[in-house]
Design a protein around this motif. Structure first.
Motif, PDB file in Angstrom:
ATOM      1  N   LYS A 109       0.879  -1.169   0.000  1.00 33.12           N
ATOM      2  CA  LYS A 109       0.000   0.000   0.000  1.00 33.12           C
ATOM      3  C   LYS A 109       0.916   1.218   0.000  1.00 33.12           C
ATOM      4  O   LYS A 109       1.732   1.375   0.903  1.00 33.12           O
ATOM      5  N   LEU A 110       0.785   2.084  -1.009  1.00 26.62           N
ATOM      6  CA  LEU A 110       1.670   3.237  -1.142  1.00 26.62           C
ATOM      7  C   LEU A 110       0.926   4.522  -0.782  1.00 26.62           C
ATOM      8  O   LEU A 110      -0.041   4.881  -1.448  1.00 26.62           O
ATOM      9  N   PHE A 111       1.376   5.183   0.274  1.00 25.62           N
ATOM     10  CA  PHE A 111       0.820   6.448   0.728  1.00 25.62           C
ATOM     11  C   PHE A 111       1.687   7.591   0.214  1.00 25.62           C
ATOM     12  O   PHE A 111       2.902   7.443   0.095  1.00 25.62           O
ATOM     13  N   THR A 112       1.067   8.737  -0.072  1.00 19.97           N
ATOM     14  CA  THR A 112       1.800   9.924  -0.505  1.00 19.97           C
ATOM     15  C   THR A 112       1.537  11.054   0.476  1.00 19.97           C
ATOM     16  O   THR A 112       0.386  11.294   0.848  1.00 19.97           O
ATOM     17  N   VAL A 113       2.592  11.741   0.897  1.00 23.73           N
ATOM     18  CA  VAL A 113       2.477  12.881   1.814  1.00 23.73           C
ATOM     19  C   VAL A 113       3.202  14.077   1.202  1.00 23.73           C
ATOM     20  O   VAL A 113       3.965  13.945   0.257  1.00 23.73           O
ATOM     21  N   GLY A 114       2.954  15.248   1.798  1.00 23.20           N
ATOM     22  CA  GLY A 114       3.674  16.460   1.386  1.00 23.20           C
ATOM     23  C   GLY A 114       3.041  17.140   0.205  1.00 23.20           C
ATOM     24  O   GLY A 114       1.877  16.934  -0.063  1.00 23.20           O
ATOM     25  N   PRO A 115       3.824  17.953  -0.468  1.00 28.83           N
ATOM     26  CA  PRO A 115       5.266  18.132  -0.299  1.00 28.83           C
ATOM     27  C   PRO A 115       5.602  18.854   1.010  1.00 28.83           C
ATOM     28  O   PRO A 115       4.796  19.602   1.551  1.00 28.83           O
ATOM     29  N   PHE A 116       6.816  18.597   1.497  1.00 30.96           N
ATOM     30  CA  PHE A 116       7.325  19.223   2.700  1.00 30.96           C
ATOM     31  C   PHE A 116       8.350  20.288   2.307  1.00 30.96           C
ATOM     32  O   PHE A 116       8.962  20.205   1.250  1.00 30.96           O
ATOM     33  N   PHE A 117       8.538  21.266   3.237  1.00 31.54           N
ATOM     34  CA  PHE A 117       9.422  22.389   2.929  1.00 31.54           C
ATOM     35  C   PHE A 117      10.340  22.727   4.094  1.00 31.54           C
ATOM     36  O   PHE A 117       9.904  22.787   5.240  1.00 31.54           O
ATOM     37  N   PHE A 118      11.600  22.976   3.775  1.00 31.93           N
ATOM     38  CA  PHE A 118      12.544  23.617   4.680  1.00 31.93           C
ATOM     39  C   PHE A 118      12.724  25.037   4.161  1.00 31.93           C
ATOM     40  O   PHE A 118      12.555  25.295   2.957  1.00 31.93           O
ATOM     41  N   VAL A 119      13.053  25.970   5.051  1.00 34.16           N
ATOM     42  CA  VAL A 119      13.324  27.357   4.658  1.00 34.16           C
ATOM     43  C   VAL A 119      14.639  27.791   5.298  1.00 34.16           C
ATOM     44  O   VAL A 119      15.066  27.220   6.303  1.00 34.16           O
ATOM     45  N   PRO A 120      15.273  28.822   4.724  1.00 32.23           N
ATOM     46  CA  PRO A 120      16.473  29.380   5.363  1.00 32.23           C
ATOM     47  C   PRO A 120      16.105  30.003   6.716  1.00 32.23           C
ATOM     48  O   PRO A 120      14.977  30.457   6.919  1.00 32.23           O
ATOM     49  N   GLU A 121      17.048  30.062   7.615  1.00 37.46           N
ATOM     50  CA  GLU A 121      16.793  30.571   8.962  1.00 37.46           C
ATOM     51  C   GLU A 121      16.259  32.002   8.956  1.00 37.46           C
ATOM     52  O   GLU A 121      15.344  32.335   9.703  1.00 37.46           O
ATOM     53  N   GLN A 122      16.801  32.881   8.097  1.00 39.65           N
ATOM     54  CA  GLN A 122      16.345  34.270   8.071  1.00 39.65           C
ATOM     55  C   GLN A 122      14.881  34.372   7.631  1.00 39.65           C
ATOM     56  O   GLN A 122      14.171  35.271   8.061  1.00 39.65           O
ATOM     57  N   GLU A 123      14.423  33.468   6.795  1.00 34.04           N
ATOM     58  CA  GLU A 123      13.019  33.484   6.377  1.00 34.04           C
ATOM     59  C   GLU A 123      12.120  32.833   7.417  1.00 34.04           C
ATOM     60  O   GLU A 123      10.935  33.125   7.491  1.00 34.04           O
ATOM     61  N   ALA A 124      12.668  31.954   8.237  1.00 31.34           N
ATOM     62  CA  ALA A 124      11.878  31.277   9.261  1.00 31.34           C
ATOM     63  C   ALA A 124      11.405  32.249  10.328  1.00 31.34           C
ATOM     64  O   ALA A 124      10.361  32.048  10.939  1.00 31.34           O
ATOM     65  N   LYS A 125      12.137  33.329  10.538  1.00 31.85           N
ATOM     66  CA  LYS A 125      11.744  34.307  11.550  1.00 31.85           C
ATOM     67  C   LYS A 125      10.463  35.029  11.176  1.00 31.85           C
ATOM     68  O   LYS A 125       9.763  35.545  12.028  1.00 31.85           O
ATOM     69  N   SER A 126      10.133  35.054   9.894  1.00 34.40           N
ATOM     70  CA  SER A 126       8.904  35.708   9.463  1.00 34.40           C
ATOM     71  C   SER A 126       7.691  34.781   9.512  1.00 34.40           C
ATOM     72  O   SER A 126       6.565  35.214   9.329  1.00 34.40           O
ATOM     73  N   ILE A 127       7.936  33.489   9.764  1.00 30.79           N
ATOM     74  CA  ILE A 127       6.836  32.522   9.861  1.00 30.79           C
ATOM     75  C   ILE A 127       6.248  32.583  11.260  1.00 30.79           C
ATOM     76  O   ILE A 127       6.992  32.598  12.257  1.00 30.79           O
ATOM     77  N   PRO A 128       4.914  32.641  11.401  1.00 32.02           N
ATOM     78  CA  PRO A 128       4.308  32.686  12.732  1.00 32.02           C
ATOM     79  C   PRO A 128       4.700  31.460  13.556  1.00 32.02           C
ATOM     80  O   PRO A 128       4.838  30.359  13.025  1.00 32.02           O
ATOM     81  N   ASP A 129       4.892  31.661  14.860  1.00 31.86           N
ATOM     82  CA  ASP A 129       5.301  30.570  15.750  1.00 31.86           C
ATOM     83  C   ASP A 129       4.103  29.646  16.015  1.00 31.86           C
ATOM     84  O   ASP A 129       3.089  30.082  16.543  1.00 31.86           O
ATOM     85  N   ASP A 130       4.249  28.378  15.607  1.00 29.57           N
ATOM     86  CA  ASP A 130       3.202  27.383  15.845  1.00 29.57           C
ATOM     87  C   ASP A 130       3.521  26.515  17.041  1.00 29.57           C
ATOM     88  O   ASP A 130       3.008  25.413  17.178  1.00 29.57           O
ATOM     89  N   GLY A 131       4.383  26.978  17.905  1.00 34.11           N
ATOM     90  CA  GLY A 131       4.760  26.182  19.050  1.00 34.11           C
ATOM     91  C   GLY A 131       5.930  25.266  18.759  1.00 34.11           C
ATOM     92  O   GLY A 131       6.271  24.408  19.538  1.00 34.11           O
ATOM     93  N   TYR A 132       6.554  25.421  17.608  1.00 33.97           N
ATOM     94  CA  TYR A 132       7.673  24.581  17.230  1.00 33.97           C
ATOM     95  C   TYR A 132       8.942  25.026  17.912  1.00 33.97           C
ATOM     96  O   TYR A 132       9.351  26.045  18.129  1.00 33.97           O
TER      97      TYR A 132
END
Length: 178
Positions: A155-178
């Protein structure tokens, strides 16, 4: 003489009923191995997805990234047991990953898995190493629908796509408790 005839008639009816029951058991036993085989084969699963580096509006496939698959474990009575976590193979040059879970790789064959989720685990580069929760890359993307690959018995499941971002751009992402 009547008693002998009654005993003979009783024995004949008993043997007839016994043969009917035996025939139905034989039919059941012929079907049972196939259903057992299907049950075992259906527990082999594969999880696939793609991982990108998202920098501004540019998406680049991230080669060498790793995803983690975690499943809750339950025993044959439905009680919770230790969970299972596996890592995917590192993504290829197109950002594609795959992971497989086989019941034969698990020590306790009576244990089953449920509520499996895929997570971002590792980025190969320091330039783009902050995971995002897009498509539940941090909180866990549930394995929902699948397609059956009959030739591979999986049985083949598909997820994503997933994303990484550069650290300087991550600061503009709202904090989800991560």
């Amino acid at each position: 003489m009547k008693m002998v005839l009654d005993n003979f008639l009783f024995s004949a009816i008993f043997m007839l009923l016994l043969s009917i029951v035996s025939a139905s058991d034989a039919e059941y036993n012929l079907k049972n191995p196939n259903s057992e085989k299907e049950r075992l084969l259906s527990t082999m699963i594969g999880i696939q997805g793609i991982v990108y580096c998202k920098s501004r509006s540019k998406l680049t496939p991230l080669q060498g990234a790793v995803a983690r698959i975690t499943c809750e474990g339950v025993d044959e009575y439905g009680y919770e047991t230790e969970s299972l976590s596996i890592l995917s193979c590192a993504t290829d040059e197109k950002g594609y990953f795959i992971a497989t879970i086989s019941p034969y790789e698990v020590k306790d064959q009576n244990r089953r898995f449920r509520n499996c989720k895929a997570f971002l685990e590792l980025s190969p580069t320091e330039d783009c190493d902050v995971p995002t929760d897009d498509n539940k890359g941090i909180s866990g993307a549930p394995l929902a629908s699948f397609q059956r690959l009959h030739d591979k018995n999986i049985k083949l499941f598909t997820v994503g796509p997933f994303f990484f971002v550069p650290e300087q751009e991550a600061k503009s992402i709202p904090d989800d408790g991560y």
